[in-house]
Design an enzyme around this catalytic site. Structure first.
Site, PDB file in Angstrom:
ATOM      1  N   CYS A 381      29.526 -18.000 -18.286  1.00 41.13           N
ATOM      2  CA  CYS A 381      28.211 -17.380 -18.439  1.00 41.13           C
ATOM      3  C   CYS A 381      27.615 -17.069 -17.061  1.00 41.13           C
ATOM      4  O   CYS A 381      28.073 -16.132 -16.405  1.00 41.13           O
ATOM      5  CB  CYS A 381      27.314 -18.255 -19.299  1.00 41.13           C
ATOM      6  SG  CYS A 381      26.030 -17.295 -20.116  1.00 41.13           S
ATOM      7  N   HIS A 518      30.234 -18.994 -23.963  1.00 36.56           N
ATOM      8  CA  HIS A 518      30.412 -20.429 -23.688  1.00 36.56           C
ATOM      9  C   HIS A 518      31.582 -20.972 -24.509  1.00 36.56           C
ATOM     10  O   HIS A 518      31.376 -21.470 -25.623  1.00 36.56           O
ATOM     11  CB  HIS A 518      29.142 -21.199 -24.064  1.00 36.56           C
ATOM     12  CG  HIS A 518      28.007 -20.975 -23.122  1.00 36.56           C
ATOM     13  ND1 HIS A 518      27.823 -21.736 -21.991  1.00 36.56           N
ATOM     14  CD2 HIS A 518      27.000 -20.074 -23.143  1.00 36.56           C
ATOM     15  CE1 HIS A 518      26.746 -21.320 -21.350  1.00 36.56           C
ATOM     16  NE2 HIS A 518      26.220 -20.311 -22.030  1.00 36.56           N
ATOM     17  N   GLU A 520      33.155 -23.624 -24.191  1.00 36.75           N
ATOM     18  CA  GLU A 520      33.146 -25.085 -24.352  1.00 36.75           C
ATOM     19  C   GLU A 520      32.599 -25.520 -25.711  1.00 36.75           C
ATOM     20  O   GLU A 520      32.930 -26.594 -26.200  1.00 36.75           O
ATOM     21  CB  GLU A 520      32.358 -25.751 -23.213  1.00 36.75           C
ATOM     22  CG  GLU A 520      30.845 -25.536 -23.203  1.00 36.75           C
ATOM     23  CD  GLU A 520      30.411 -24.279 -22.457  1.00 36.75           C
ATOM     24  OE1 GLU A 520      31.201 -23.317 -22.378  1.00 36.75           O
ATOM     25  OE2 GLU A 520      29.261 -24.263 -21.960  1.00 36.75           O
TER      26      GLU A 520
END
Ligand code: GLN
Length: 551
Positions: A381, A518, A520
């Site tokens: 990001c 993102h 993750e």
């Protein structure tokens, strides 16, 4: 409705790991073949954690449907592998917001609107919205600690639900602390007794007491707690401290917790299949090597702010059979002089997401270092945006290139606020506003991305189309597309209509990739995210060479 409800409350103090305990119980029930979900009820007044400072509250976890939620949702997804949504996280603020909106609309027909029954009814509606014919168990975690004033409406609502739904369909689990007092050489049960007393005084008798403790509880301690807390002797369990959070489900299984839950709720008796959890723990406990990743960010003092990132890196390590050491580096301390010293032992450099200009120049320096020294780099990001800025300034010669977030008057706004974006996404925003009851100013939630073949991104995912979660305002400015491409920046992932740049990378580098989303949030210990897997793989190659495993 066949759904059974398990309510998890916490006592004595916060940070006992209620979310992890709830997620682990969910994982065990799922391993028994049951369908499960989890919800968190947070007693604070913010409507959602979206605006809360990660310093205070930890990471804001984003779901596919674009909800900004408590970081416990991340644990829930990682342990249960079921997608969370807006419905899985309510706050006092969101409940009150709904009730007040109804009141203003005149829905209460002139009646006096009160905490009981209006707020509690709204809480019950939120809880019951989870249930259905396809769901065996819903776990509901009540945030905060029993005894807090603000938690009372939630506790009152779950108290009522036992009579609404029937005893056989509701279970209360209370997580407490049993401290070990060194000087006395003893485990102390008093805080637990008081906490359960508090809970009983508001009408909730826990069925199970789960005791967080630094060492195992022997039978006499359990018997004492059972006696004073008015629970079955075999309903006191120990959640002993572990060195790795993925061991918690196995520890609770060893204690027999899922068995007791199944008996009490009359769930089908079936032994859980925990082979995947055993395999995971085995890999975590026996790495073949280790790599060090330098994380250049702002919230370096509070690891909770990067919770999912931390976990996704661990998962990347699991995929590559290496231990991942995380070195948090305050990006404000990075400059031309310090960068080499700060990053010299790092096998990979990661710049995570973030907001605001603080530390941005340091992040850009770190990226320049990784690019020039061929150290694997992963930008997420804001990290991707910084990689674009670095490339524009130092490779494409666009002096002063920047993001409009940091310099409104930059000569080269390579990252900019895409004004047309809201029109362009309008249909979707309206749907979301209706669903989430809030105005969106950010690109939030899952968006599709098409990958370009023969790129690192494609090699990682191994497919043309992916979707990933976003949480940002600024975008890559397509006006610079051709110019940067000509200088060697590869655009390896774009929105299906080609309008939004989602992934950039460098071809002439072992592994250098930035993504606007993102990743993750979607990594799972059983299915490490492809980008984290590849990033850690590249770091491992840097350290050990292409084949060698051990030092
Ligand atoms: N601040 C940047 C933006 O708003 C990046 C956000 C992020 O990293 N999550 O676009």
């Amino acid at each position: 409705m066949k759904t059974k409800f398990i309510f998890v409350t916490g006592g004595v103090l916060s940070s006992l790991g209620k979310g992890l305990a709830a997620a682990s119980i969910g994982a065990l029930l799922k391993a028994r073949g049951l369908t499960c979900t989890i919800q968190k009820l947070d007693p604070y007044i913010n409507v959602d954690p979206g605006t809360m400072n990660p310093f205070q509250h930890g990471e804001v976890y984003v779901t596919d449907d674009g909800a900004e939620t408590d970081l416990d949702m991340g644990h829930y997804e990682r342990y249960l592998d079921v997608p969370m949504s807006q419905r899985n996280n309510y706050t006092s603020g969101s409940i009150y917001h709904t009730v007040i909106t109804k009141e203003r609309r005149g829905d209460y027909l002139g009646g006096t609107v009160q905490v009981i029954p209006h707020i509690t009814d709204e809480i019950k509606r939120a809880v019951l919205s989870l249930g259905g014919d396809n769901l065996d168990v819903a776990l509901v975690e009540i945030g905060g600690t029993v005894g807090d004033i603000e938690g009372l409406p939630f506790l009152e609502a779950i108290r009522q639900l036992r009579s609404d739904l029937g005893k056989e369909n509701v279970l209360y689990i209370h997580l407490t602390l049993v401290p070990y007092i060194k000087t006395a050489g003893e485990l102390k049960t008093k805080p637990t007794q008081h906490s359960v007393k508090e809970l009983r005084s508001i009408g909730i008798q826990p069925d199970i007491v789960l005791c967080r403790s630094e060492c195992a509880l022997d039978e006499s301690v359990k018997a004492k707690i059972a006696l004073f807390c008015n629970v079955d002797k075999d309903a006191v369990f120990c959640a002993v401290d572990v060195d790795n959070i993925y061991k918690v489900p196995l520890k609770l299984y060893d204690e027999g917790l899922d068995q007791k839950v199944a008996i009490m709720l009359k769930l089908p008796a079936k032994n859980p299949d925990l082979s995947a959890w055993h395999a995971l723990v085995q890999r975590l406990d026996h790495p073949q090597g280790e790599v060090t990743i330098g994380i250049c960010g702002k919230y370096v003092d509070l690891k909770e702010a990067y919770k999912s990132l931390h976990e996704a890196l661990v998962h990347g390590g699991v995929a590559n059979e290496v231990k991942v050491n995380l070195r948090y580096i305050n990006s404000e301390e990075i400059d031309s002089k310090s960068v080499a010293g700060l990053l010299k032992d790092c096998d990979g450099v990661l710049v995570p997401g973030g907001f605001g200009s603080r530390g941005v120049e340091g992040k850009i320096k770190a990226i320049e270092y990784a690019r020039k020294n061929k150290v694997p780099f992963f930008g997420i990001c804001l990290g991707m945006q910084c990689a674009v800025i670095e490339f524009a300034r130092n490779v494409a010669g666009l002096a002063g290139a920047n993001s409009e977030e940091f310099d409104q008057n930059t000569a080269h706004p390579v990252i900019y606020l895409m004004k047309e974006w809201y029109d362009f996404q309008k249909g979707r925003m309206e749907v979301r506003d209706a669903l989430c009851n809030k105005g969106g100013t950010m690109r939030l939630g899952a968006y599709p991305c098409r990958l370009v073949s023969d790129t690192q991104a494609y090699a990682a995912y191994g497919q043309d189309d992916i979707d990933e979660r976003h949480r940002h305002r600024y975008e890559f400015n397509k006006a610079y597309f051709e110019q940067l491409k000509a200088k060697g920046l590869t655009f390896s992932g774009l929105s299906p209509d080609g309008e939004l740049v989602e992934i950039v990378e460098l071809a002439d580098h072992p592994w250098f990739l930035g993504c606007q989303f993102h990743p993750e949030f979607k990594s799972n210990p059983m299915r490490p995210h492809p980008l984290f897997r590849e990033f850690i793989g590249a770091a491992k190659r840097l350290k050990y060479g292409a084949k060698k495993k051990k030092d």
